[in-house]
Design a protein around this motif. Structure first.
Motif: not given
Length: 817
Positions: A495-498, A681-685, A687-692
């Motif tokens: 989900p990208n909208h609340f 926020l999703l893009d940032q998360a 990106d972190i997962i790709r790095q991880a």
């Protein structure tokens, strides 16, 4: 003095080459994982600082005093004031969450803004200038604004110059978020909106070195006003979860496991090397050399000889980290501290000395005649102590390097104790088999006796194989489980909208719009705002201690309450105490809030809402993953527990890529709706997962290399003795068929025993792994079968190596030293 020619002499020996390879891989692995750990620590600290707003934040209901600012002049500073207000444009008004920020904001991170409603996002170093205002997308849509329009906050007119997409410290829950507005702190007084009783939070964000922050904290503590408090990085880190924190723990575990594996390989190779150097040491002592001279001759020559392997491994590890940094786009200088560099350069040599010195000191204490007559006997007790030291030394070294003694101490203790004790616990079983082998066929009897009558060879071999198999299986288990958890947390169509403030009458139009836009909906949650007023019949102010700041913050605001509409527990929740779903008249409470408020099962809580009151008994406590990008709640009532209240609906959905005109059309039809775009926020998360994921793959390769090295060193270490045994059998008339069966049975027994030990270690490690990395969930998977498969591989490899000796002259094998 050492002669130059003698420095390369050790390389002629196969045992020394295995030792040098072990040290080279240890240097590569330690350099890679220690430097990677430093990089992740730095990024975890930066992320925590961005979420907090600085390394230290002074929070109060009034701005900081001049004397307080004077104490902090050496630090980077950024001031903001957050408050709710009304935005006016012509005859239109909109309730917004406003932030007034000075030129120093943000201290960490970057603002994300766009020059127009449908333009691409771009970073901004600072916020708007005086006389300007930036707004979130939904504020523009609600008021029909375009860039260049004027709006008014209080008495102050401001010009709209950009659209806010993301603020680096916007870490609060979505539920408290109205449309965001950002303007310059210099315009705050002119607005006139901050009168007596206004709900405003002033924050002074501070950045600097650790020593400067510690000095500032000590200076501020005595001069804090009653309305002020300090928030530190530890506060933010305690709430920061997700892949980056899990990866940091995983890399700490990787440092420990790689050190353990390399230590085991060095131990095996050193043992072989010491046995081959025993005769030289005895001869030197026979000719009158003192113990110190013997140690200098044996150690000094090899110390220089192993330096090229250590240097090459360290350089390869450094190159690997530079490549990984380039792949991940990390542009900052290397994050390693001087202590990290000392560990990287000295760690492999410390490991080698930790194993070489005890073995050599034992050798020079043994009478020379016993060595020359090949009458060195292995004492089981000293062997077990030596083995425990060999397993413990690399673990303690790596734990000190990573600071993980507290977080991973339970797992470390298990690995060391079980790695040392399980083989020795199997030793009585081998002795029993030896006694009972008289009834076995000749091949089985010989195979069992080979293992049972050489404790000095069998025990270290069994321990090393066990550790290598267990570590490989643990690495595969934890790495794959982490990747699966990360993928499940953020699927491709997360989900990208609340959506908030959705009423029953809005549902037909909202559902129609969702179908038109091919959006993927999530469940609808009924929500009610309520304030906790009583616990077990006592006023909440009396029931909760005033020293608990987290509890006081929960009491000073309305909480978002919901009821269970689906008996299935949300994926981001885990019940730690009680049953699910809540029975009628009860409520489930989030664990951290329950701990802060002192709530337990069977306590009664009382809320005041817009329609009266709600009372319920606590039936369960839940652990909630707040980083899951799913709606989560502190209080979840039983079905129909809020039926008499003013309910609105909350939901989320995934909207395919496109422009913002689609949302604008929805907001024109349903103007009171609040839609929060979390794509940034999703893009940032993601990106972190790709790095991880990349870092996890690197660590898995290093662990695999180290484990294979241990397996190879263990099997090669036993090859020479097995070759002499086979040569003796051939000399006594044994045919190749008998030798092949003996080798098969010996290798299969050794591999099966090691696989069994490794499986037991894995089963014992599941609990601490689940607690530290997987929020208490036990990571069961097919990786539990890997040690048994590796045991079969060890058996096949042992047979393959043993077959080579059958083609070598028996007399030459018997004369080998």
């Amino acid at each position: 003095m050492l002669r130059t020619g003698s420095l390369w002499r050790p390389w002629r020996d196969g045992a020394f080459r295995v030792l040098a390879l072990a040290l080279g891989i240890a240097a590569l692995a330690l350099a890679s994982v220690v430097l990677l750990r430093a990089e992740l620590d730095q990024r975890f600290t930066i992320r925590s600082a961005e979420m907090l707003g600085g390394d230290l934040v002074l929070v109060g209901s009034e701005p900081p005093a001049a004397e307080q600012l004077a104490l902090l002049s050496a630090l980077d500073q950024g001031q903001v004031a957050d408050f709710p207000t009304v935005l006016v444009h012509g005859d239109e008004m909109l309730l917004v969450s406003a932030r007034a920020a000075d030129a120093g904001y943000p201290v960490y991170g970057q603002l994300q803004s766009a020059p127009g409603r449908f333009d691409a996002t771009r970073p901004a170093a600072t916020g708007p200038a005086a006389g300007e205002v930036w707004m979130a997308d939904q504020a523009l849509d609600r008021l029909g604004l375009t860039i260049g329009d004027q709006v008014q906050i209080g008495r102050q007119p401001l010009t709209l110059t950009a659209v806010i997409r993301q603020e680096p410290d916007q870490g609060a829950g979505f539920y408290s978020m109205s449309p965001r507005v950002l303007f310059n702190l210099a315009d705050l007084d002119a607005t006139g909106v901050l009168g007596p009783g206004t709900r405003v939070r002033h924050r002074l964000m501070l950045g600097g070195s650790a020593s400067d922050i510690a000095t500032a904290t000590a200076a501020l503590d005595p001069v804090l006003r009653p309305d002020q408090r300090l928030r530190t990085l530890e506060d933010a880190a305690g709430r920061t979860r997700g892949p980056l924190q899990q990866l940091t723990l995983w890399v700490s575990l990787g440092v420990l496991l790689v050190s353990l594996l390399c230590g085991a390989a060095i131990y095996l190779a050193t043992s072989q090397r010491v046995r081959k150097r025993a005769r030289m040491a005895a001869l030197l002592r026979s000719f009158g050399a003192r113990r110190g001279q013997v140690m200098q001759r044996l150690l000094g020559e090899e110390f220089i000889a192993v330096l090229p392997a250590v240097a090459l491994g360290t350089l390869l590890g450094l190159g690997l980290i530079h490549g990984l940094r380039a792949l991940m786009g990390w542009q900052d200088p290397l994050a390693a501290t001087p202590g990290d560099w000392v560990a990287v350069l000295a760690g492999p040599l410390v490991l080698w000395l930790a194993f070489a010195l005890p073995r050599l000191s034992t050798l020079v204490r043994t009478p020379a005649m016993q060595v020359l007559n090949d009458r060195i006997s292995a004492r089981p007790v000293s062997g077990i102590v030596e083995l425990a030291a060999a397993l413990g030394a690399p673990v303690i070294l790596a734990a000190l390097l990573t600071g993980s003694l507290t977080e991973l101490g339970q797992l470390l203790l298990l690995l060391v104790v079980l790695g040392a004790l399980l083989p020795s616990l199997l030793w009585p079983l081998l002795k029993v088999l030896d006694i009972g082998s008289q009834r076995l066929p000749l091949a089985g009897r010989l195979a069992i006796r080979r293992l049972s009558r050489r404790p000095g060879l069998t025990l270290p071999l069994l321990a090393s194989l066990t550790i290598a198999m267990a570590v490989l299986a643990l690495a595969g288990q934890t790495g794959s489980q982490l990747l699966n958890d990360w993928r499940e947390r953020l699927p491709e169509q997360a989900p990208n909208h609340f959506v908030f403030n959705l009423f029953d009458a809005d549902l037909p139009r909202f559902n129609s719009w969702m179908a038109e836009q091919a959006a993927i909906p999530q469940p609808l949650y009924p929500v009610v705002r309520g304030r906790l007023t009583e616990i077990n019949g006592a006023p909440v102010r009396d029931a909760v201690t005033k020293e608990n700041e987290d509890a006081q913050r929960a009491l000073n605001r309305d909480l978002v309450l919901t009821e269970v509409t689906d008996t299935t527990l949300p994926d981001s929740n885990r019940v730690t105490d009680g049953d699910w779903p809540p029975p009628p008249g009860t409520v489930s409470v989030e664990r951290e809030l329950a701990m802060n408020l002192g709530l337990r099962r069977d306590d009664t809580v009382h809320f005041v809402t817009s329609q009266g009151t709600v009372t319920a008994t606590i039936s369960s406590i839940r652990d909630v993953d707040w980083d899951s990008f799913e709606p989560n709640f502190y209080f979840m009532f039983a079905t129909d527990g809020l039926v008499s209240q003013d309910i609105t609906w909350l939901t989320s959905f995934w909207l395919p890529p496109g422009d913002g005109a689609r949302l604008a059309a929805l907001l024109r039809d349903v103007p009171h709706l609040t839609v929060i775009d979390v794509n940034a926020l999703l893009d940032q998360a993601q990106d972190i997962i790709r790095q991880a994921s990349r870092a996890t793959a690197l660590l898995a390769v290093l662990l695999m290399a180290a484990a294979m090295l241990v397996l190879g060193a263990a099997l090669l270490g036993a090859q020479a003795q097995r070759g002499r045994d086979n040569a003796l059998l051939r000399t006594l008339g044994g045919d190749r068929h008998l030798i092949r069966r003996v080798t098969w049975l010996e290798s299969l027994t050794l591999g099966s025993a090691a696989g069994l030990c490794a499986t037991l270690i894995m089963l014992a490690a599941l609990y601490p792994l689940g607690q530290r990395l997987f929020s208490g969930a036990l990571p069961w998977s097919g990786w539990l079968l890997l040690p048994l498969a590796l045991g079969l591989l060890v058996a096949v490899t042992g047979v393959s190596l043993g077959a080579r000796s059958q083609h070598q002259p028996a007399l030459g094998l018997l004369r080998q030293e």
